[in-house]
Write an enzyme that holds these catalytic residues in place. Structure first.
Site, mmCIF file in Angstrom:
data_model
loop_
_atom_site.group_PDB
_atom_site.id
_atom_site.type_symbol
_atom_site.label_atom_id
_atom_site.label_comp_id
_atom_site.label_asym_id
_atom_site.label_seq_id
_atom_site.Cartn_x
_atom_site.Cartn_y
_atom_site.Cartn_z
ATOM 1 N N ASP A 12 -8.847 4.713 -8.681
ATOM 2 C CA ASP A 12 -8.698 4.527 -6.968
ATOM 3 C C ASP A 12 -9.649 5.570 -6.533
ATOM 4 O OD1 ASP A 12 -7.278 2.312 -7.439
ATOM 5 O OD2 ASP A 12 -5.615 3.060 -6.345
ATOM 6 N N LYS A 110 -7.004 -4.378 -7.567
ATOM 7 C CA LYS A 110 -5.465 -4.591 -7.117
ATOM 8 C C LYS A 110 -4.870 -4.590 -5.793
ATOM 9 C CE LYS A 110 -4.780 0.242 -8.440
ATOM 10 N NZ LYS A 110 -4.272 0.675 -7.167
ATOM 11 N N CYS A 155 -0.439 5.656 -7.838
ATOM 12 C CA CYS A 155 -1.329 4.670 -8.779
ATOM 13 C C CYS A 155 -1.598 5.156 -10.163
ATOM 14 C CB CYS A 155 -2.639 4.353 -7.986
ATOM 15 S SG CYS A 155 -2.342 3.276 -6.656
#
Ligand code: VGL
Ligand code: ZN
Length: 202
Positions: A12, A110, A155
């Site tokens: 990310d 996601k 994450c």
């Protein structure tokens, strides 16, 4: 160069998690040069991209009267309500322009199902809906995974915990990650990583 069984998973590194972004992580962009050079050491490089529809259930704006960073209950358990971030196709959802993307063979998106958040690169927050990354890595003969990126305590940690649970040798390079650290979340995540046998490096 690391052995072909080792993969680098870059979590990310998107504009919304970097300074100036909608869910900015302090110094989120400071890790990018290190990540870029790590990519040269791995034959397998995977990027993940948080990728939410505007009506996503993890956004405080979609819950009447809810403040960002407050908690709610979802069918799958407690969930932080985040500021609106990484909306599909937005500039905030794009990778930070300084991040190298050419070395990556796979981008895992996601969090695209409106009703469920997905911190981990392997499973959504119900811990059972797969993203497909497990199968991809196994099919390529990967047994060891190294995690870098944003955010350490969400994450990155969820991904590394799932990797360990799935039987991969998992490492988090903390120096190439930055944390949100909401209500002690970094200490909690670090304890869970230790307990799960995830190697914490710098
Ligand atoms: C993340 C909160 C919400 C992350 C993603 O990338 O750590 N955190 N969505
Ligand atoms: Zn998100």
């Amino acid at each position: 160069m690391r052995p072909a069984t080792d993969a680098l998973i870059v979590i990310d590194v998107q504009n919304d998690f970097c300074p100036g972004g909608a869910l900015a992580v302090a110094e989120g962009d400071a890790i990018i040069p290190r990540i870029n050079s790590l990519m040269d050491d791995f034959a397998t490089v995977v990027l993940t991209q948080d990728w939410h529809p505007a009506n996503h259930a993890s956004f405080a704006a979609n819950h009447a009267g809810a403040a960002p960073f407050s908690m709610t209950e979802m069918p799958y358990g407690p969930q932080v309500l985040w500021p609106t971030h990484c909306v599909i196709g937005s500039s905030g959802a794009a990778f930070h322009p300084a991040l190298r993307t050419d070395p990556a063979q796979l981008v895992i998106r996601k969090g695209f199902r409106p009703a469920i958040d997905s911190y981990s690169a392997f499973f959504e927050n119900d811990h059972s809906t797969p993203t497909g990354l497990d199968g991809y890595l196994r099919a390529r003969g990967v047994t060891s995974v190294t995690f870098v990126g944003l955010a350490t305590d969400y994450c990155v940690a969820y991904s590394a915990l799932d990797a360990a649970k799935l039987g991969f040798a998992a490492t988090v390079l903390s120096g190439a990650c930055r944390a949100i650290d909401l209500n002690g979340s970094l200490a909690e995540a670090t304890a869970k990583l230790h307990a799960a046998g995830v190697t914490l490096g710098n």
